[in-house]
Write a protein that holds these residues in place. Sequence first.
Motif, short mmCIF file in Angstrom:
data_model
loop_
_atom_site.label_atom_id
_atom_site.label_comp_id
_atom_site.label_asym_id
_atom_site.label_seq_id
_atom_site.Cartn_x
_atom_site.Cartn_y
_atom_site.Cartn_z
N CYS A 46 -9.33 43.31 35.83
CA CYS A 46 -8.14 42.76 36.47
C CYS A 46 -7.83 43.49 37.78
O CYS A 46 -7.99 44.69 37.88
N LYS A 47 -7.40 42.72 38.78
CA LYS A 47 -6.97 43.33 40.04
C LYS A 47 -5.46 43.11 40.27
O LYS A 47 -4.98 43.21 41.40
N GLY A 48 -4.77 42.77 39.20
CA GLY A 48 -3.30 42.73 39.26
C GLY A 48 -2.70 41.73 40.24
O GLY A 48 -1.62 41.95 40.77
N CYS A 49 -3.40 40.62 40.46
CA CYS A 49 -2.91 39.68 41.48
C CYS A 49 -1.65 38.95 41.03
O CYS A 49 -0.89 38.45 41.85
N GLY A 50 -1.46 38.84 39.73
CA GLY A 50 -0.26 38.17 39.23
C GLY A 50 -0.36 36.66 39.16
O GLY A 50 0.61 35.99 38.79
N PHE A 51 -1.49 36.09 39.52
CA PHE A 51 -1.64 34.62 39.46
C PHE A 51 -1.35 34.10 38.05
O PHE A 51 -0.64 33.12 37.85
N CYS A 52 -1.93 34.77 37.06
CA CYS A 52 -1.79 34.29 35.68
C CYS A 52 -0.34 34.35 35.24
O CYS A 52 0.17 33.43 34.58
N LEU A 97 3.09 41.35 34.14
CA LEU A 97 2.26 42.48 34.56
C LEU A 97 2.79 43.73 33.89
O LEU A 97 4.00 43.98 33.87
N PRO A 156 -2.10 42.28 33.19
CA PRO A 156 -1.01 41.63 32.46
C PRO A 156 -0.99 42.03 30.99
O PRO A 156 -2.00 42.49 30.46
N CYS A 191 -7.41 32.80 37.34
CA CYS A 191 -7.71 34.22 37.55
C CYS A 191 -8.92 34.36 38.46
O CYS A 191 -10.00 33.87 38.15
N PRO A 192 -8.77 35.03 39.59
CA PRO A 192 -9.92 35.14 40.50
C PRO A 192 -10.92 36.20 40.06
O PRO A 192 -11.96 36.36 40.70
N ALA A 240 -10.85 37.80 34.44
CA ALA A 240 -10.33 38.90 33.65
C ALA A 240 -9.44 38.45 32.50
O ALA A 240 -8.94 39.29 31.76
N ILE A 241 -9.20 37.17 32.37
CA ILE A 241 -8.33 36.71 31.29
C ILE A 241 -8.87 35.38 30.78
O ILE A 241 -9.38 34.57 31.57
S1 SF4 Z 1 -4.96 36.50 37.29
FE1 SF4 Z 1 -6.57 37.85 36.56
S2 SF4 Z 1 -6.70 39.47 38.06
FE2 SF4 Z 1 -4.79 38.40 38.41
S3 SF4 Z 1 -3.32 39.59 37.20
FE3 SF4 Z 1 -4.03 37.95 35.91
S4 SF4 Z 1 -5.72 38.84 34.78
FE4 SF4 Z 1 -5.33 40.18 36.47
#
Ligand code: SF4
Lengths: 296, 95, 385
Positions: free
Chosen positions: B27-33, B44, B56, B74-75, B78-79
């Motif tokens: 995960c890179k913590g982008c927050g999209f999910c 997150l 997350p 998720c780019p 990671a999920i």
């Molecule tokens: S979309 Fe993927 S990379 Fe971004 S926060 Fe969620 S799990 Fe992490």
Amino acid sequence: MSTSVEPAVKKEHPMEKILRMDRIPHIWCPTCGLGTVVTALATALDESEIDLNKVAIVSGIGCTGRVAGYMKLDSFHTTHGRAIPFAFGMHVARPDLKTIVFSGDGDLVSIGGNHLIHTARRNADLMVICVNNFIYAMTGGQVAPTTPITAKSSTSPFGNFEHPFNLPLLAASSGAVYVARWTALHIRRLTKAFKEALNKRGFSFVEVIAPCSTLYARRNKLGTGLDLMKFYHDNCVIKHGCDLKEVDIDYQSKIIVGKFVDIEKPTYIDCLNKGYKQVFGDKYKPYGGGDGNNGN
Amino acid sequence: MKFWRTPLDIDQLKIPKGDVHILEERCKGCGFCVEYCPKGVLKLSDKFNSKGYHPPVVIKPGECVNCDLCEMICPDFAIFCLRVEEVNKEVASES
Amino acid sequence: MKAKPENVLTGSHYLDGNHASAEGAIAAGCRFFGGYPITPSTEIAERISQRFPRIGGIFVQMEDELASMAAILGASNGGVKSMSCTSGPGFSLMMENFGLGIMMETPCVLVNVQRGGPSTGLPTLPGQADMMQARWGSHGDYEVIALAPDSPQESFELTIHAFNLSEKYRMPVLIMTDECVGHMTEKVVIPSADEIDLVERKYTDKKPGEAWPYEWNGKSIPPMLPVGKGYKFHITGLTHDEKGYPVINAEAQEKNVRQLIDKVKKNADDIIWLEEWDTDGADIIVMSYGISSRVARPAIAKARADGIKIGQIRMITVWPFPEKRIRELAGKVKAMVMVELNHGQVYLEMDRCAAGQCVTAVVGHSGGTVHKPDDIYKVIKDVVK
Ligand code: SF4
Ligand SMILES: Cc1ncc(C[n+]2csc(CCOP(=O)(O)OP(=O)(O)O)c2C)c(N)n1
Ligand code: SF4
Ligand code: SF4
Ligand SMILES: [Mg+2]
């Protein structure tokens, strides 16, 4: 109510069968949209039940150009701008494969612009995915032929003042039989478009607007990739089949998305076969390409 | 799950239910999910992964409807979400 | 393997070098041609476009030479023998993806029918001034194979040979011919198919999942992986490892570039092909290639009639340069003279290899026509003084 029941299947990401897991994590920045577009393609390939042994993917150079390296397919990372002619050669040699080009806006419409229009003109049976992040990302965020007017880049520090290309109009007027534009946010519609393009005979072109967080967003003080996704959410208007003269993109304003063109037209190889058949009659053996053996 | 009226085929209806898996190290913590989960299942976390990003966490485990949106958006691969079977009866009894 | 009878126009023909080259390609099994018209090479494309539809090949007039070179690499990676032809300005454009072919180790053949340059130069007249561009024209460090036919007959034969070398060494091979040979019409005898040996592509015999595209072992040339068969391999123009995956560091660079160089250098004896006359015991050796080697002959004969002990070397392969042989001969002769339609490109290599052991000279020329034998004769007389 039940808490999570252990699924019987192995807990691996469902796309692992289509991705080169030995190369993940990828090089892309946090909140870059490229990975999302890759997932859409992987999902489309998966759901269309196409034989993955019979798919080749070709990229040029750029952040987007790295996609070929992450897909578990026969994959070719070529030179800047030349993904389409390389893919064209591959396709003509091996019409039994579905050849996909996955590259960036700078790669496909600037340095490779001539190849794009000519290969669309021929209606070669190729699927082209063009990720438009409005910038030359890989080289540090220079102005691109897609940069909206007034947007800043490292080589348009005061704003870009050149007219950008309208990519769907360019592709359609050059001869593409399938043209769509979506953003990385429209993940389901994008996946559907990819599936349609995979099944399309002829030159298909899907423009995908995707966030470049590190260069485009930051330089223009637009926040993160997530902010760009929210921007797409608030500003995209779906207009299927609309007049392509309307789909220009201005800086931080409405973006028209949708499926714009979906027509039938004989492909490059269809046309050759038809033409030669007329000339040579029944003696002519329709061209079907090689089978991987030399001198077929 | 609430319905504005009880569907006639309630005994056959399956509300999909999902089990979210987070590959924290990718995960890179982008927050999209988190942003696009229609059910607000995710948030997150405060913890860091080894690359220094906040992956997350699932905050509403029962709410996930296995729509796969997190997985698709998720780019970083990671999920992902897997369908949990055999939950229709509970759904029916809750309504 | 032998050529297929249906690909071979067995018999005696009157052909120019360009048409003969096209027939050589067809005999070798070439089935994809991507090119862009340019004088004086176009007849190759024209003949191919005439012949291919009836024999299951595809000729494509591409949008430019950048695309032509890229397309033949794509087609070759698709498993089909591929070729292009061009001349000066187009050769410059092709240098971009010629480098990609070198880096990806993709077999294909590129014919440069040389004309006078620089720039648009002399479209219809001969030159041999792209020889160093052939050697170094794409960026980076690598080795090339370049052949130079001196007649239509040899244009036919060397085109087949070029395909064979390209498959054997897994790389693009250049035919550096010139306008004179390209447009000169002579008798060309095309043998029967069973007299034509072809080197076919070597594909891995390992199963998908077990094979990588560049299994370099420092000895043999690694076999290629076929597309569409489940290998799902990756190849790139970036510096890469055996898996074909990009690796951006000095160590990987050393390994990768070393392979590109060693496969030619270590096999130089197999690749280099010279024709020598009277070099044993000679005082003077005249070296040349392509059309210039024919033009040099009367001058050599005249010098010999004067009592000069003179030999001749014709380089059929110009690159890799016959270093070993030149070093050896330079220690035995008094002088070596290079004859070429430029002002001393391949001469530089000859002079380097002679390393001061003998006198060296070039009979230079700006191109546009061939040397006058007398100009060559004068230089020969000069160096014996
Ligand atoms: S979309 Fe993927 S990379 Fe971004 S926060 Fe969620 S799990 Fe992490
Ligand atoms: C011939 C050539 N010119 C320039 C470059 C440098 N270069 C690498 S990527 C790139 C731009 C890529 O932009 P785009 O195609 O939009 O891809 P992105 O990185 O934005 O995904 C440039 C100019 C190059 N590699 N080759
Ligand atoms: S520079 Fe931009 S396009 Fe490239 S990986 Fe980073 S965010 Fe993505
Ligand atoms: S599958 Fe849908 S509901 Fe479940 S966590 Fe992901 S986005 Fe939320
Ligand atoms: Mg870009």
